[in-house]
Design a protein around this motif. Structure first.
Motif, PDB file in Angstrom:
ATOM      1  N   UNK A  26       0.838  -1.195   0.000  1.00 20.08           N
ATOM      2  CA  UNK A  26       0.000   0.000   0.000  1.00 20.08           C
ATOM      3  C   UNK A  26       0.874   1.247   0.000  1.00 20.08           C
ATOM      4  N   UNK A  27       0.374   2.307  -0.641  1.00 15.51           N
ATOM      5  CA  UNK A  27       1.088   3.576  -0.633  1.00 15.51           C
ATOM      6  C   UNK A  27       0.113   4.740  -0.641  1.00 15.51           C
ATOM      7  N   UNK A  28       0.559   5.864  -0.097  1.00 18.56           N
ATOM      8  CA  UNK A  28      -0.315   7.036  -0.010  1.00 18.56           C
ATOM      9  C   UNK A  28      -0.454   7.759  -1.336  1.00 18.56           C
ATOM     10  N   UNK A  29       0.427   7.467  -2.302  1.00 18.38           N
ATOM     11  CA  UNK A  29       0.470   8.178  -3.577  1.00 18.38           C
ATOM     12  C   UNK A  29       0.780   9.648  -3.310  1.00 18.38           C
ATOM     13  N   UNK A  30       0.198  10.553  -4.107  1.00 12.61           N
ATOM     14  CA  UNK A  30       0.466  11.975  -3.946  1.00 12.61           C
ATOM     15  C   UNK A  30      -0.709  12.790  -4.422  1.00 12.61           C
ATOM     16  N   UNK A  31      -0.688  14.095  -4.168  1.00 10.56           N
ATOM     17  CA  UNK A  31      -1.845  14.925  -4.531  1.00 10.56           C
ATOM     18  C   UNK A  31      -2.114  14.984  -6.023  1.00 10.56           C
ATOM     19  N   UNK A  32      -1.065  14.917  -6.865  1.00 12.43           N
ATOM     20  CA  UNK A  32      -1.304  15.023  -8.302  1.00 12.43           C
ATOM     21  C   UNK A  32      -2.135  13.848  -8.812  1.00 12.43           C
ATOM     22  N   UNK A  33      -1.792  12.628  -8.397  1.00 12.22           N
ATOM     23  CA  UNK A  33      -2.529  11.463  -8.877  1.00 12.22           C
ATOM     24  C   UNK A  33      -3.893  11.367  -8.208  1.00 12.22           C
ATOM     25  N   UNK A  34      -3.931  11.482  -6.881  1.00 13.06           N
ATOM     26  CA  UNK A  34      -5.208  11.298  -6.197  1.00 13.06           C
ATOM     27  C   UNK A  34      -6.206  12.398  -6.543  1.00 13.06           C
ATOM     28  N   UNK A  35      -5.754  13.639  -6.517  1.00 10.77           N
ATOM     29  CA  UNK A  35      -6.680  14.743  -6.763  1.00 10.77           C
ATOM     30  C   UNK A  35      -6.822  15.052  -8.245  1.00 10.77           C
ATOM     31  N   UNK A  36      -5.728  14.891  -8.994  1.00  9.33           N
ATOM     32  CA  UNK A  36      -5.776  15.227 -10.415  1.00  9.33           C
ATOM     33  C   UNK A  36      -6.390  14.155 -11.283  1.00  9.33           C
ATOM     34  N   UNK A  37      -6.252  12.882 -10.879  1.00  6.99           N
ATOM     35  CA  UNK A  37      -6.793  11.784 -11.670  1.00  6.99           C
ATOM     36  C   UNK A  37      -8.054  11.193 -11.061  1.00  6.99           C
ATOM     37  N   UNK A  38      -8.007  10.957  -9.747  1.00  9.57           N
ATOM     38  CA  UNK A  38      -9.129  10.272  -9.096  1.00  9.57           C
ATOM     39  C   UNK A  38     -10.143  11.230  -8.467  1.00  9.57           C
ATOM     40  N   UNK A  39      -9.764  12.482  -8.285  1.00  8.98           N
ATOM     41  CA  UNK A  39     -10.700  13.452  -7.727  1.00  8.98           C
ATOM     42  C   UNK A  39     -11.037  13.220  -6.272  1.00  8.98           C
ATOM     43  N   UNK A  40     -10.098  12.639  -5.518  1.00  3.53           N
ATOM     44  CA  UNK A  40     -10.301  12.434  -4.082  1.00  3.53           C
ATOM     45  C   UNK A  40      -9.207  13.183  -3.332  1.00  3.53           C
TER      46      UNK A  40
END
Length: 352
Positions: free
Chosen positions: A93-107
């Motif tokens: 598991x990983x936290x990822x980052x704001x660009x992927x989570x917010x920019x791609x997934x919208x969360x």
């Protein structure tokens, strides 16, 4: 040391190429194959397919990103893949980052540490097989105000599922030491790892009454063999732009965990300037700032003798599993590099 690698299902010239690589890597004696999930192919779909193609080696999600699935869905995935593979699945598991989570997934990316802790707690409860009832700061299950009652999965985990966390920040490293079976690291410089990484891991281990022997330290780097110093210089030069991208282009305009990791290992001024120039659009200027030392310090690139010696340094620093990213322009070339690297790891392990 155990050997591992990472693939992405959409990372080859065709969809069959990564699958062929996985099958041949197992024949070479590889211990673990991690499947990446960034902003390309998802990991679980490929892991199920690769499980059907292999018999022995472990298969891990490297990594499933928080926020892209509910914690219960992560647990369902883990149980399914573990059962399908006969207990060969490892949950990363990983936290990822704001660009992927917010920019791609919208969360939202906010509060990754708390979301990670609660996600792991929920996953473990599901894996234990009981009815799921959880009340946390990030997740409350069942949903408050609904008519729902606690549920359990209609299937049971037939095998233990080891948990690895991808971590770079001090806080996430401490959490990894406290609750995980293994640490998936990157941007690793063994000479600076004691302060940048291990001090925080050890703090988390101590919180839980554990020792370093309770945690599998899994570190990754590109491996490539140069026939001579001239070829090594050319290889190093080609990789400077890739490192400049990691330091300047990964993450968002304010959050770059790779840049922070290099900064903690002695390159704070260079990392900051690389990022500034990259963000300003000066890619060539950013690349020119990256030194040979930065490339060679965080990779396994060199002559065979150099790579062998670096593997000894990694082992002495505390690495238990070395994650090899083999260089090569073709499938055959990457497999040849991987095979020789696995042999070198075994040679190092066979010597005091």
């Amino acid at each position: 040391m155990r050997t591992a690698t990472t693939v992405e299902a959409s990372g080859g010239a065709s969809w069959s190429e990564p699958a062929d690589f996985v099958v041949e890597a197992e024949k070479l004696g590889l211990d673990i194959c991690w499947v990446a999930e960034a902003w390309g192919s998802d990991a679980p779909s490929a892991l199920g397919y690769y499980a059907a193609l292999t018999d022995r080696m472990l298969l891990g999600s490297g990594v499933i990103q928080l926020g892209t699935r509910t914690p219960a869905a992560v647990a369902q995935t883990a149980v399914t893949l573990s059962n399908l593979s006969g207990g060969r699945f490892v949950l990363g598991l990983g936290a990822s980052g704001p660009q992927v989570l917010e920019g791609l997934h919208g969360v939202p990316f906010a509060r990754p540490l708390r979301r990670m802790r609660e996600t792991v707690e929920i996953v473990q409860r599901v894996l234990d097989g009981g009815r799921l009832s959880y009340s946390g700061a990030e997740f409350t299950i069942p949903l408050p105000g609904s008519e729902a009652v606690p549920m359990r999965l209609s299937m049971r985990a037939e095998h233990r599922v080891p948990l690895y966390l991808a971590a770079l920040s001090p806080a996430m490293l401490r959490l990894t030491g406290e609750i995980a079976d293994g640490w998936l690291g990157t941007s690793f410089v063994p000479e600076g790892a004691a302060g940048a990484y291990f001090a925080h891991l050890d703090e988390g281990l101590a919180r839980a009454g554990r020792t370093r022997g309770d945690l599998d330290v899994c570190q990754g780097a590109e491996v490539a063999f140069a026939p001579d110093e001239e070829a090594l210089g050319a290889m190093t030069a080609r990789r400077k732009k890739e490192l400049a991208f990691s330091l300047g282009g990964m993450g968002s305009s304010t959050t770059n965990f790779y840049n922070n990791a290099y900064s903690r290992q002695g390159w704070a001024e260079v990392a900051a300037e690389v990022r500034e120039r990259w963000q300003a659009g000066d890619r060539e200027g950013a690349t020119a700032l990256v030194t040979d030392e930065m490339v060679l310090g965080t990779t396994l690139i060199g002559t065979e003798a150099m790579v062998r010696e670096r593997l000894r340094v990694w082992r002495a620093a505390g690495v238990d599993t070395v994650r090899l990213y083999p260089a090569g322009d073709t499938l055959e070339a990457r497999l040849a590099t991987l095979g020789r690297a696995i042999e070198l790891v075994r040679e190092v392990d066979d010597t005091p």
